[in-house]
Write an enzyme that holds these catalytic residues in place. Structure first.
Site, PDB file in Angstrom:
ATOM      1  N   ARG A  69      22.642  51.298  58.353  1.00 12.43           N
ATOM      2  CA  ARG A  69      23.593  50.211  58.427  1.00 12.43           C
ATOM      3  C   ARG A  69      23.568  49.397  57.145  1.00 12.43           C
ATOM      4  NH1 ARG A  69      21.683  45.230  59.930  1.00 12.43           N
ATOM      5  NH2 ARG A  69      23.542  44.781  61.155  1.00 12.43           N
ATOM      6  N   LEU A  70      24.640  48.657  56.962  1.00 13.24           N
ATOM      7  CA  LEU A  70      24.708  47.597  55.964  1.00 13.24           C
ATOM      8  C   LEU A  70      25.150  46.340  56.704  1.00 13.24           C
ATOM      9  CD1 LEU A  70      26.478  49.105  52.796  1.00 13.24           C
ATOM     10  CD2 LEU A  70      24.174  48.162  52.904  1.00 13.24           C
ATOM     11  N   ASP A  71      24.578  45.216  56.325  1.00 12.25           N
ATOM     12  CA  ASP A  71      24.944  43.973  56.991  1.00 12.25           C
ATOM     13  C   ASP A  71      26.421  43.657  56.806  1.00 12.25           C
ATOM     14  OD1 ASP A  71      22.325  43.460  57.871  1.00 12.25           O
ATOM     15  OD2 ASP A  71      21.797  42.615  55.927  1.00 12.25           O
ATOM     16  N   TYR A  72      26.945  42.873  57.707  1.00 10.95           N
ATOM     17  CA  TYR A  72      28.351  42.457  57.679  1.00 10.95           C
ATOM     18  C   TYR A  72      28.730  41.867  56.327  1.00 10.95           C
ATOM     19  CZ  TYR A  72      32.458  39.665  59.117  1.00 10.95           C
ATOM     20  OH  TYR A  72      33.705  39.097  59.219  1.00 10.95           O
ATOM     21  N   SER A  74      27.245  42.450  53.439  1.00  9.13           N
ATOM     22  CA  SER A  74      26.865  43.315  52.325  1.00  9.13           C
ATOM     23  C   SER A  74      27.931  44.378  52.120  1.00  9.13           C
ATOM     24  CB  SER A  74      25.511  43.980  52.589  1.00  9.13           C
ATOM     25  OG  SER A  74      24.495  43.005  52.721  1.00  9.13           O
TER      26      SER A  74
END
Length: 222
Positions: A69-72, A74
């Site tokens: 995942r990548l943060d919202y 990022s």
């Protein structure tokens, strides 16, 4: 009655043949995509709290999901696939694949802070102190070639906002942001540029590139 070369096949054999066909057929339908996740997009295909999600930008088969995942808040490189083996090898910590991040920080980061990041800092993970592993860190002498962000970062004329390069082999929750904050220079913008040998080269936010299995495995595991 199903026959093979004129000989009747029993039910158990029918089942084995069906399973074999299904497995072979599945192997032909593995998909691999590299995407540039835009800023303020959830790393999932379902909506949540009226936030943009991957389905708003990328059309892929229904069984394809992001690896990790990548943060919202990022941006950057994500791999989408339905290859469970690839998913396991990338997410299992014992394989320790290098991930490269381009990070814009708040303030003129010092050589001492860069050294601190390299040697490891103490951050909070699930309410407990965690010492990050040693990593590679460096200051970009000139800003890297990145697309404009929409909306842009908060700009303050009197305070520099340089870019640094971080290369990690671990991935705790919001680790990069916590690391730069621990070193005294909070993150303003975060882009994942590379996972092992796969990079964002040539991609813009919202772009997607489909790759063959061999190309993906060669880039990640060789």
């Amino acid at each position: 009655m199903i026959c093979l070369r004129g000989v009747p096949i029993c039910d158990a054999a029918k089942l084995l043949i069906c399973r074999a066909f299904t497995k072979d057929h599945y192997q032909l339908l593995l998909y691999y995509y590299v995407i540039y996740k835009p800023y303020q997009v959830l790393t999932q295909f379902s909506k949540e709290a009226n936030k943009a999600c991957l389905a708003d930008y990328f059309a892929v088969p229904k069984d394809v999901y992001p690896v990790g995942r990548l943060d919202y808040d990022s941006e950057g490189l994500l791999i989408l696939t339905n290859d469970k083996t690839l998913n396991h090898r990338l997410l299992n910590p014992r394989f320790a694949h290098e991930r490269e991040y381009w990070v814009q920080v708040d303030g003129a980061i010092t050589p001492a802070a860069i050294t601190q990041l390299q040697q490891g800092v103490t951050i909070n993970i699930d309410g407990k102190p965690y010492n990050t592993q040693r990593c590679k860190a460096a200051l970009f002498e000139t800003p890297p070639p990145v697309p404009e962000r929409n909306p842009p970062i908060r700009f303050r004329k009197e305070i520099p906002a340089p870019w640094i390069q971080l290369m990690l082999k671990e991935g705790k929750n919001r680790q990069v942001r916590k690391m730069t904050a621990a070193a005294g220079f909070p993150t303003l913008r975060l882009i994942r540029y590379r996972i092992a040998g796969l990079t964002l080269n040539g991609l813009q936010p919202g772009d997607m590139l489909q790759l063959e299995r061999e190309a993906v495995y060669n880039a990640l595991f060789k």
